[in-house]
Design an enzyme around this catalytic site. Structure first.
Site, PDB file in Angstrom:
ATOM      1  N   ARG A 239       0.855  -1.182   0.000  1.00  0.00           N
ATOM      2  CA  ARG A 239       0.000   0.000   0.000  1.00  0.00           C
ATOM      3  C   ARG A 239       0.901   1.245   0.000  1.00  0.00           C
ATOM      4  O   ARG A 239       1.939   1.266   0.685  1.00  0.00           O
ATOM      5  CB  ARG A 239      -0.895   0.035   1.245  1.00  0.00           C
ATOM      6  N   GLU A 268      -3.680   7.476  -5.028  1.00  0.00           N
ATOM      7  CA  GLU A 268      -3.889   6.742  -6.281  1.00  0.00           C
ATOM      8  C   GLU A 268      -5.135   7.306  -6.938  1.00  0.00           C
ATOM      9  O   GLU A 268      -6.161   7.400  -6.257  1.00  0.00           O
ATOM     10  CB  GLU A 268      -4.054   5.247  -6.017  1.00  0.00           C
ATOM     11  N   HIS A 287      -1.098   0.217  -9.865  1.00  0.00           N
ATOM     12  CA  HIS A 287      -1.761  -0.754  -8.975  1.00  0.00           C
ATOM     13  C   HIS A 287      -2.379  -1.913  -9.783  1.00  0.00           C
ATOM     14  O   HIS A 287      -3.593  -2.127  -9.744  1.00  0.00           O
ATOM     15  CB  HIS A 287      -2.831  -0.045  -8.120  1.00  0.00           C
TER      16      HIS A 287
END
Ligand code: GLV
Length: 328
Positions: A239, A268, A287
């Site tokens: 993360r 993000e 991601h």
């Protein structure tokens, strides 16, 4: 009998959606971007089941707005988008998708590690931009993997799968941090349980696999990068908030470490003007660790099973707050 009402906060693969649709009245959020918190709250108001993504914040306000809710099924293994204490206090089980994305995520960790170590992003951009002038004995020199030391921060399923690839394929020595020693890793990979300080000092590659919680948030800052080798490659597929990004950018700019490969950032999406993109020794993916057809199908299936169990009042196959099943 009325079918249970379910809101699915984004289109997920049919492998899971069809299972849900077979038993529930389903509304799927049709847009590419997530629903706003206000819309999500409104949608959850009449729902018995909710499928959320890691981009959807599930907090006390949302749970209080959803009096009929019996289950939150997160389409992810990480659940840091969910206030678990709030869900547990309201006896709402929360499901996740462990195992389904272990191999795909370990593959991306290795991909980023290789790309950063061998300067793939930078050299590929140079080639496109006309900076490939000739075969240069001193051009784009990277770092070898064979026989080097890998530091796995958080030796869970994904950390183990990553270490297995790098130990088996490149003969890497494996150090790791974890709350408890992991006998499987010690036995199968000859791995050594160490403290973070030792791991940072001795590793040539540092790969982050810890879950995000108040104790791991910001765990990689200037002091940690300073403890790493100047030749080290840092990889994060866990993360973004594990990392103090200005400190990472500074470490990459000043040569405190050699390179980084990131599949996760904070925020993000990372805005295109962000400094990390301008650093040639930083490889950034949007991601995508679980983004394979089979993996997303498997995640959708697990997610559907959790949801369906929850709407029926059965125990979720993968529940992250099993305290909801304790009596009293
Ligand atoms: C992805 O990041 C996940 O937690 O599943």
């Amino acid at each position: 009998m009325a079918r249970p009402q379910v809101f699915v906060a984004r289109r997920i693969p049919d492998a899971g959606l069809q299972l849900i649709e077979a038993e529930c009245d389903v509304e799927v959020w049709p847009k590419r971007l997530p629903p706003s918190p206000e819309i999500l709250r409104e949608k959850a108001r009449s729902c018995v089941g909710l499928v959320s993504l890691l981009t959807d914040r599930i907090d006390a306000a949302l749970l209080d707005a959803a009096p009929k809710l019996r289950v939150v099924s997160n389409f992810a293994v990480g659940v840091n988008n969910i206030d678990l204490a709030a869900a547990t206090a309201r006896k709402i089980p929360v499901g996740n998708t462990p195992g389904a994305l272990t191999d795909a995520t370990a593959d991306i960790a290795v991909t980023l590690l290789l790309a950063a170590a061998r300067r793939l992003g930078e050299s590929s951009l140079d080639a496109r931009a006309g900076r490939w002038l000739t075969w240069e004995p001193l051009g784009w020199l990277g770092r070898d993997l064979a026989g080097r030391t890998l530091g796995v921060v958080g030796m869970g399923r994904i950390g183990f799968a990553t270490a297995k690839r790098l130990h088996g394929g490149w003969g890497m020595k494996v150090l790791y941090t974890a709350r408890q020693p992991k006998p499987d890793a010690d036995r199968e990979l000859g791995a050594r349980h160490v403290d973070l300080e030792t791991l940072l000092a001795e590793s040539d590659f540092v790969s982050v696999h810890a879950d995000l919680n108040p104790t791991t948030k910001g765990m990689f800052g200037a002091a940690e990068f300073a403890k790493m080798k100047r030749t080290a490659v840092f990889v994060n597929t866990a993360r973004g908030p594990h990392v103090d990004q200005p400190a990472l950018a500074n470490a990459l700019r000043t040569g405190t470490i050699f390179a980084a490969g990131l599949d996760v950032t904070e925020p993000e999406p990372l805005p295109p003007e962000h400094e990390l993109y301008s650093l040639p020794n930083c490889v950034i993916a949007p991601h995508i660790a679980s983004a394979t057809v089979d993996t997303r199908n498997a995640m959708a299936t697990l997610c559907a099973r959790n949801l369906l169990a929850g709407v029926k009042g059965e125990r979720l196959p993968h529940c992250v707050n099993p305290a909801v099943y304790e009596t009293q």
